[in-house]
Design a protein around this motif. Sequence first.
Motif, mmCIF file in Angstrom:
data_model
loop_
_atom_site.group_PDB
_atom_site.id
_atom_site.type_symbol
_atom_site.label_atom_id
_atom_site.label_comp_id
_atom_site.label_asym_id
_atom_site.label_seq_id
_atom_site.Cartn_x
_atom_site.Cartn_y
_atom_site.Cartn_z
ATOM 1 N N THR A 1 0.838 -1.293 0.030
ATOM 2 C CA THR A 1 0.002 -0.011 0.040
ATOM 3 C C THR A 1 0.822 1.346 -0.001
ATOM 4 O O THR A 1 0.736 2.069 -0.785
ATOM 5 N N VAL A 2 1.921 1.313 0.586
ATOM 6 C CA VAL A 2 2.815 2.428 0.858
ATOM 7 C C VAL A 2 3.516 2.616 -0.344
ATOM 8 O O VAL A 2 3.524 3.670 -0.988
ATOM 9 N N VAL A 3 4.203 1.396 -0.725
ATOM 10 C CA VAL A 3 5.170 1.625 -2.077
ATOM 11 C C VAL A 3 4.356 1.911 -3.279
ATOM 12 O O VAL A 3 4.818 2.749 -3.986
ATOM 13 N N ALA A 4 3.147 1.352 -3.316
ATOM 14 C CA ALA A 4 2.441 1.357 -4.686
ATOM 15 C C ALA A 4 2.138 2.771 -4.774
ATOM 16 O O ALA A 4 1.845 3.564 -5.939
ATOM 17 N N ASN A 5 1.513 3.450 -3.507
ATOM 18 C CA ASN A 5 1.018 4.777 -3.503
ATOM 19 C C ASN A 5 1.969 5.919 -3.510
ATOM 20 O O ASN A 5 1.810 6.841 -4.306
ATOM 21 N N VAL A 6 3.300 5.472 -3.199
ATOM 22 C CA VAL A 6 4.110 6.380 -3.204
ATOM 23 C C VAL A 6 4.584 6.480 -4.963
ATOM 24 O O VAL A 6 4.824 7.656 -5.378
ATOM 25 N N ALA A 7 4.580 5.192 -5.523
ATOM 26 C CA ALA A 7 4.971 5.187 -6.857
ATOM 27 C C ALA A 7 3.688 6.052 -7.785
ATOM 28 O O ALA A 7 3.921 6.893 -8.337
ATOM 29 N N HIS A 8 2.437 5.628 -7.248
ATOM 30 C CA HIS A 8 1.107 6.483 -8.079
ATOM 31 C C HIS A 8 1.231 7.947 -7.622
ATOM 32 O O HIS A 8 1.527 8.590 -8.643
ATOM 33 N N PHE A 9 1.341 8.591 -6.636
ATOM 34 C CA PHE A 9 1.246 9.882 -6.250
ATOM 35 C C PHE A 9 2.698 10.560 -6.703
ATOM 36 O O PHE A 9 2.535 11.512 -7.192
ATOM 37 N N GLY A 10 3.840 9.866 -6.663
ATOM 38 C CA GLY A 10 5.127 10.672 -7.028
ATOM 39 C C GLY A 10 5.092 10.760 -8.817
ATOM 40 O O GLY A 10 5.187 11.578 -9.210
ATOM 41 N N LEU A 11 4.488 9.759 -9.389
ATOM 42 C CA LEU A 11 4.302 9.663 -10.767
ATOM 43 C C LEU A 11 3.286 10.861 -11.216
ATOM 44 O O LEU A 11 3.627 11.738 -12.006
ATOM 45 N N LEU B 1 0.569 10.392 6.376
ATOM 46 C CA LEU B 1 -0.093 9.772 7.788
ATOM 47 C C LEU B 1 0.101 8.516 8.053
ATOM 48 O O LEU B 1 0.641 7.913 8.901
ATOM 49 N N LEU B 2 -0.004 7.582 6.948
ATOM 50 C CA LEU B 2 0.051 6.230 7.120
ATOM 51 C C LEU B 2 1.710 5.845 7.004
ATOM 52 O O LEU B 2 2.182 5.034 8.121
ATOM 53 N N ILE B 3 2.419 6.719 6.262
ATOM 54 C CA ILE B 3 3.814 6.369 6.262
ATOM 55 C C ILE B 3 4.239 6.467 7.761
ATOM 56 O O ILE B 3 5.289 6.045 8.432
ATOM 57 N N VAL B 4 4.029 7.887 8.376
ATOM 58 C CA VAL B 4 4.429 8.318 9.817
ATOM 59 C C VAL B 4 4.275 7.302 10.774
ATOM 60 O O VAL B 4 5.048 6.947 11.665
ATOM 61 N N PHE B 5 3.282 6.381 10.736
ATOM 62 C CA PHE B 5 2.500 5.476 11.612
ATOM 63 C C PHE B 5 3.148 4.018 11.271
ATOM 64 O O PHE B 5 3.501 3.394 12.170
ATOM 65 N N TRP B 6 3.000 3.692 9.996
ATOM 66 C CA TRP B 6 3.482 2.240 9.790
ATOM 67 C C TRP B 6 4.990 2.135 9.721
ATOM 68 O O TRP B 6 5.609 1.019 10.361
ATOM 69 N N ILE B 7 5.927 3.054 9.271
ATOM 70 C CA ILE B 7 7.202 2.808 9.217
ATOM 71 C C ILE B 7 7.804 2.428 10.786
ATOM 72 O O ILE B 7 8.631 1.429 10.982
ATOM 73 N N PRO B 8 7.694 3.158 11.474
ATOM 74 C CA PRO B 8 8.198 2.829 12.958
ATOM 75 C C PRO B 8 7.358 1.792 13.639
ATOM 76 O O PRO B 8 8.143 1.129 14.091
ATOM 77 N N VAL B 9 6.295 1.330 13.106
ATOM 78 C CA VAL B 9 5.975 0.136 13.910
ATOM 79 C C VAL B 9 6.496 -1.174 13.224
ATOM 80 O O VAL B 9 6.738 -2.140 13.722
ATOM 81 N N ARG B 10 6.562 -0.925 11.624
ATOM 82 C CA ARG B 10 7.183 -2.036 11.072
ATOM 83 C C ARG B 10 8.595 -2.315 11.621
ATOM 84 O O ARG B 10 9.046 -3.478 11.807
ATOM 85 N N LYS B 11 9.466 -1.261 11.687
ATOM 86 C CA LYS B 11 10.808 -1.424 12.213
ATOM 87 C C LYS B 11 10.754 -2.096 13.706
ATOM 88 O O LYS B 11 11.934 -3.067 13.670
ATOM 89 N N TYR B 12 9.926 -1.556 14.305
ATOM 90 C CA TYR B 12 10.067 -2.150 15.855
ATOM 91 C C TYR B 12 9.609 -3.673 15.826
ATOM 92 O O TYR B 12 9.999 -4.440 16.568
ATOM 93 N N ALA B 13 8.537 -4.087 14.787
ATOM 94 C CA ALA B 13 8.178 -5.401 14.843
ATOM 95 C C ALA B 13 9.054 -6.421 14.006
ATOM 96 O O ALA B 13 8.933 -7.426 14.325
#
Length: 136
Positions: free
Chosen positions: A85-95, A123-135
Amino acid sequence: MGMFIKGLPFVIRFTAFGFAVFFFVLALHSLDVANLGSEYLALVRWGSHGEAYELMICTIYLVWAIFLWRCADNPLQEKTFLDFTVVANVAHFGLMFFQSFYMEGEHQHLHGDVLLGWSGLLLLIVFWIPVRKYAS
């Protein structure tokens, strides 16, 4: 870290809700059920592809919203989907960001769907990345 872990399900559902509302309303317009007005459409309609393209992208994002909502129940078991979700939308919105500069007549998207997309995604990135790294 606790704030991110506790807040992540809400942020995921907020993102899913945003996807659902934005693309449901756009689908209604594309099906001639609702009239959004030319000012709004100028902020979200790209080129001359029109309704066929819009319905396709709306369908994808409406299904995406459903799965995103469901993964909020246990986000750590849905790492791959949230990463996608994060990577696909970074690509989509970035393009879309870059296209708004080099496609003739599309600069208005910078303060339309590009801004809206990045706002929700950050907002999703700010919350997901730290949780993902922690887990991990």
